[in-house]
Write a protein that holds these residues in place. Structure first.
Motif, mmCIF file in Angstrom:
data_model
loop_
_atom_site.group_PDB
_atom_site.id
_atom_site.type_symbol
_atom_site.label_atom_id
_atom_site.label_comp_id
_atom_site.label_asym_id
_atom_site.label_seq_id
_atom_site.Cartn_x
_atom_site.Cartn_y
_atom_site.Cartn_z
ATOM 1 N N ILE A 1 1.005 -0.960 -0.123
ATOM 2 C CA ILE A 1 0.221 0.056 -0.265
ATOM 3 C C ILE A 1 0.830 1.013 0.232
ATOM 4 N N MET A 2 1.956 1.324 0.793
ATOM 5 C CA MET A 2 2.560 2.150 1.035
ATOM 6 C C MET A 2 3.586 2.812 -0.273
ATOM 7 N N GLN A 3 4.280 1.218 -0.866
ATOM 8 C CA GLN A 3 4.138 1.390 -2.463
ATOM 9 C C GLN A 3 3.615 2.127 -3.173
ATOM 10 N N LYS A 4 2.428 2.024 -3.184
ATOM 11 C CA LYS A 4 2.047 2.440 -4.541
ATOM 12 C C LYS A 4 1.345 3.654 -3.666
ATOM 13 N N GLN A 5 0.852 4.180 -3.096
ATOM 14 C CA GLN A 5 1.092 5.672 -2.522
ATOM 15 C C GLN A 5 2.505 6.280 -3.446
ATOM 16 N N MET A 6 3.529 5.863 -2.082
ATOM 17 C CA MET A 6 5.130 6.379 -3.421
ATOM 18 C C MET A 6 5.124 6.240 -4.583
ATOM 19 N N LEU A 7 4.514 6.025 -5.616
ATOM 20 C CA LEU A 7 3.979 5.710 -6.989
ATOM 21 C C LEU A 7 3.688 7.060 -7.339
ATOM 22 N N TYR A 8 2.662 7.848 -6.899
ATOM 23 C CA TYR A 8 2.423 8.843 -6.987
ATOM 24 C C TYR A 8 2.907 9.929 -6.464
ATOM 25 N N LEU A 9 3.079 9.842 -5.285
ATOM 26 C CA LEU A 9 3.233 11.776 -4.617
ATOM 27 C C LEU A 9 4.747 11.062 -4.231
ATOM 28 N N GLY A 10 5.732 10.474 -4.494
ATOM 29 C CA GLY A 10 6.639 10.631 -4.672
ATOM 30 C C GLY A 10 7.524 11.461 -6.058
ATOM 31 N N PRO A 11 6.819 10.667 -7.438
ATOM 32 C CA PRO A 11 6.747 11.831 -8.595
ATOM 33 C C PRO A 11 6.027 13.571 -8.000
ATOM 34 N N PHE A 12 5.124 13.202 -8.105
ATOM 35 C CA PHE A 12 5.019 14.588 -7.279
ATOM 36 C C PHE A 12 5.577 15.508 -6.945
ATOM 37 N N LEU A 13 6.085 15.231 -5.553
ATOM 38 C CA LEU A 13 7.157 16.132 -4.604
ATOM 39 C C LEU A 13 8.477 16.198 -5.797
ATOM 40 N N THR A 14 8.787 15.563 -6.457
ATOM 41 C CA THR A 14 9.821 15.274 -7.548
ATOM 42 C C THR A 14 10.175 16.651 -8.472
ATOM 43 N N PHE A 15 7.999 17.300 -8.523
ATOM 44 C CA PHE A 15 8.458 17.671 -9.783
ATOM 45 C C PHE A 15 8.058 19.098 -9.470
ATOM 46 N N ILE A 16 7.032 18.957 -7.829
ATOM 47 C CA ILE A 16 7.030 20.273 -7.150
ATOM 48 C C ILE A 16 8.305 21.144 -6.961
ATOM 49 N N PHE A 17 9.267 19.998 -6.572
ATOM 50 C CA PHE A 17 10.892 20.799 -6.205
ATOM 51 C C PHE A 17 11.821 20.893 -7.041
ATOM 52 N N GLY A 18 11.758 19.873 -7.998
ATOM 53 C CA GLY A 18 12.482 20.216 -9.037
ATOM 54 C C GLY A 18 11.886 21.463 -10.024
ATOM 55 N N ALA A 19 10.923 22.150 -10.323
ATOM 56 C CA ALA A 19 10.184 23.527 -10.868
ATOM 57 C C ALA A 19 10.260 24.606 -9.879
ATOM 58 N N LYS A 20 10.390 24.192 -8.541
ATOM 59 C CA LYS A 20 11.169 25.195 -7.427
ATOM 60 C C LYS A 20 12.292 25.940 -7.496
ATOM 61 N N PHE A 21 12.655 25.266 -7.769
ATOM 62 C CA PHE A 21 14.757 25.089 -7.536
ATOM 63 C C PHE A 21 15.364 25.021 -8.618
ATOM 64 N N SER A 22 16.497 25.464 -9.008
ATOM 65 C CA SER A 22 17.024 25.715 -10.503
ATOM 66 C C SER A 22 16.956 24.150 -10.630
ATOM 67 N N ALA A 23 17.925 24.156 -11.846
ATOM 68 C CA ALA A 23 17.962 23.201 -13.097
ATOM 69 C C ALA A 23 18.840 22.590 -12.682
#
Length: 256
Positions: free
Chosen positions: A199-221
């Motif tokens: 269950i945790m892994q399935k949640q991280m399937l979407y949560l991890g990429p979402f957080l990656t996009f948020i932080f990746g879009a906020k900070f420098s390239a």
């Protein structure tokens, strides 16, 4: 705390900083220097990463047995904990072993972000450079000749998130196939009820990429470039590890 900060700077930050500048001196492109530095770090951490992946897989494999013990001793927490710890001991699994690589990678990620920021803002001040590392004097902020590494980049953030989703999905899919193959060797199949780790892994399937996009879009390239490189490296590493296990399972199926 001051001692830890000094240790962090001397043992992690300064070596990485010098590594980035040395790579930039060799190939005067900050984007390529970040990729090369990331690959060098991943190679140095390959043993820890392998242990982390194997630990996660072993924990998944014994989940059915853990559920049986939890059901058996549901009215006695002490015996339940004792039985589960005994199971870990028998299977030679340390439930905390997967945490160490994550902690190390987090510390390195923090140091790398500081290094990237220092590289971007480098103005010729070489007081942190080792004597054998040449001072480049100036650093070109264009990565690969067209990406301004001082600014955030939505496309890189999206690519980093997409690759992380692929990596997590690949691991889940491969694990499911391996588990199916192993169940064929058992006389009695375990319950199909999803366990907590699944269950945790399935949640991280979407949560991890979402957080990656948020932080990746906020900070420098530089940050998404690091994530893209390290995720691609881990995808190859995961594929190699899981492929080896599938080959071993096929051989076991043939011999049984």
């Amino acid at each position: 705390m001051e001692f830890l900060a000094t240790l962090f700077n001397l043992a992690i930050y300064q070596p990485l900083y010098n590594g980035l500048i040395a790579l930039y001196n060799f190939i005067p492109d900050l984007g390529i220097a970040i990729i090369l530095l990331t690959l060098l770090i991943r190679i140095m951490l390959i043993s820890l990463s392998k242990k982390s992946i194997e630990s996660q897989k072993k924990m998944q494999e014994i989940q059915p047995a853990i559920k049986r013990l939890q059901e058996k001793y549901k009215n006695d927490r002490a015996k339940q904990s004792q039985a589960i710890m005994q199971l870990y001991k028998e299977k030679k699994i340390n439930p905390a072993s997967g945490c160490l690589p994550l902690i190390i990678q987090l510390v390195i990620l923090i140091a790398l972000y500081r290094v990237f920021m220092a590289g971007i803002s480098f103005n010729g001040d070489g007081h942190l450079l080792y004597s054998f590392v040449k001072n480049p004097g100036h650093i070109n902020h264009l990565a690969f000749g067209f990406i301004d590494i001082t600014k955030s980049n939505l496309w890189l953030a999206l690519l980093a998130a997409g690759l992380q989703f692929w990596q997590t999905k690949m691991l889940m899919t491969k694990n499911e196939k391996v588990q199916t193959a192993k169940k064929q060797l058992e006389e009695k199949k375990d319950s199909e009820e999803p366990d907590f780790s699944t269950i945790m892994q399935k949640q991280m399937l979407y949560l991890g990429p979402f957080l990656t996009f948020i932080f990746g879009a906020k900070f420098s390239a530089g940050l998404p470039i690091y994530w893209i490189t390290t995720t691609l490296f881990m995808i190859v590493q995961q594929y190699w590890i899981i492929s080896k296990e599938k080959t071993a399972l096929k051989a076991e199926n043939k011999s049984s």
